[in-house]
Design an enzyme around this catalytic site. Structure first.
Site, PDB file in Angstrom:
ATOM      1  N   SER A 145       0.855  -1.186   0.000  1.00 13.63           N
ATOM      2  CA  SER A 145       0.000   0.000   0.000  1.00 13.63           C
ATOM      3  C   SER A 145       0.887   1.230   0.000  1.00 13.63           C
ATOM      4  O   SER A 145       2.014   1.204   0.511  1.00 13.63           O
ATOM      5  CB  SER A 145      -0.893   0.016   1.249  1.00 13.63           C
ATOM      6  OG  SER A 145      -1.579   1.253   1.364  1.00 13.63           O
ATOM      7  N   TYR A 158      -1.720  -0.857  10.366  1.00  9.58           N
ATOM      8  CA  TYR A 158      -1.776  -1.027   8.920  1.00  9.58           C
ATOM      9  C   TYR A 158      -0.511  -0.494   8.259  1.00  9.58           C
ATOM     10  O   TYR A 158       0.098  -1.152   7.403  1.00  9.58           O
ATOM     11  CB  TYR A 158      -3.006  -0.307   8.367  1.00  9.58           C
ATOM     12  CG  TYR A 158      -3.291  -0.610   6.916  1.00  9.58           C
ATOM     13  CD1 TYR A 158      -3.954  -1.784   6.550  1.00  9.58           C
ATOM     14  CD2 TYR A 158      -2.914   0.275   5.911  1.00  9.58           C
ATOM     15  CE1 TYR A 158      -4.224  -2.069   5.217  1.00  9.58           C
ATOM     16  CE2 TYR A 158      -3.180  -0.008   4.576  1.00  9.58           C
ATOM     17  CZ  TYR A 158      -3.837  -1.180   4.238  1.00  9.58           C
ATOM     18  OH  TYR A 158      -4.098  -1.459   2.916  1.00  9.58           O
TER      19      TYR A 158
END
Length: 260
Positions: A145, A158
């Site tokens: 990501s 995350y």
């Protein structure tokens, strides 16, 4: 890809919804045998039915990739049914809790995100290795990501997991190079997945002009954008590429934004 993926066995974790579902469709359209795994049985069955209606080759094997025993069982099923693996796509991930102040974030919440998003790809790569060694031009593709390189406030688990997965990618590439296994990553930015969910959770996307203008290309991304890159990176056309991370974000992370 000119029939490159015909008869190839592709395993996609988190393949039932979102980017994973888009990847499953793209590889299956290239005549690959796709195996999707997901913790959500309902979503997995929904995805398999949807793909089979398109006369695509797909199988669903439920698995929690954070659990070592379940990953071992998954790879045993793949071995028994297909005997090899040509492509492993480590796509499964969770974001919950999406945002929590550091003082309120529980250790077990932080650990759970890392367990799925980082330990999961490690476990899948580890136990898929004997199958990949039997594959043709085998590859591993990790879905990271842009959050690995930039942050919004209070996204600790995350961000940390995706940053770790970036590092794991080049570590695997160097370590598995002697077995001729290439390992790369895709780092998606804002990808709209509202229409790629299971029935009952599909959402018609709506993006403001401001949303679109955040991206130099003038729009928000789609799962197809990620799938096209994945098809290339996992093919022999990318045979000299390993240990790399491709950012696909419409240019969002290179655009400087000033507020007066």
């Amino acid at each position: 890809m000119q029939n490159y993926y015909t008869s190839k066995i592709i395993l996609i974790t988190g393949g039932a919804q979102g980017i994973g579902r888009g990847l499953a469709q793209a590889f299956a359209l290239e005549k690959a045998q796709v195996v999707i795994t997901d913790l959500d049985w309902e979503a997995g069955a929904d995805a398999m039915a949807w793909l089979r209606k398109q006369n695509l080759l797909v199988d669903f094997m439920p698995c929690d990739v954070s659990k070592e025993e379940q990953v071992q069982q998954l790879m045993n099923k793949v071995r028994q049914q297909y005997g090899k693996l040509d492509v492993l796509i480590n796509n499964a991930g969770i974001a919950s809790p999406t945002r929590k102040p550091l003082a309120q974030l529980k250790v077990e919440e932080f650990d759970q995100v890392l367990a799925v998003n980082l330990r999961g790809p490690f476990l899948c790569s580890k136990y898929a290795l004997p199958l990949l060694e039997k594959g043709t031009n085998p590859t591993i593709l990790n879905m990271t990501s842009t959050r690995a390189f930039m942050s919004e406030p209070d996204t600790f688990g995350y961000t940390a997991a995706k940053g770790g997965l970036e590092a794991l990618t080049h570590s695997l590439a160097v370590s598995l190079g002697p077995q001729r296994i290439r390992v790369n990553a895709i780092s998606p930015g804002w990808i709209e997945t509202g229409l790629w969910q299971k029935e009952g959770q599909k959402v018609e996307p709506h993006h403001s002009q401001e949303d679109k203008e955040q991206h130099p290309v003038g729009r928000v991304g789609t799962p197809e954008d990620i799938a096209e890159a994945a098809l290339f990176l996992c093919s022999d056309k990318a045979g000299f590429i390993t240990g790399q991370s491709l950012t696909i974000d419409g240019g969002m992370t290179v655009k400087m934004v000033y507020h007066e």
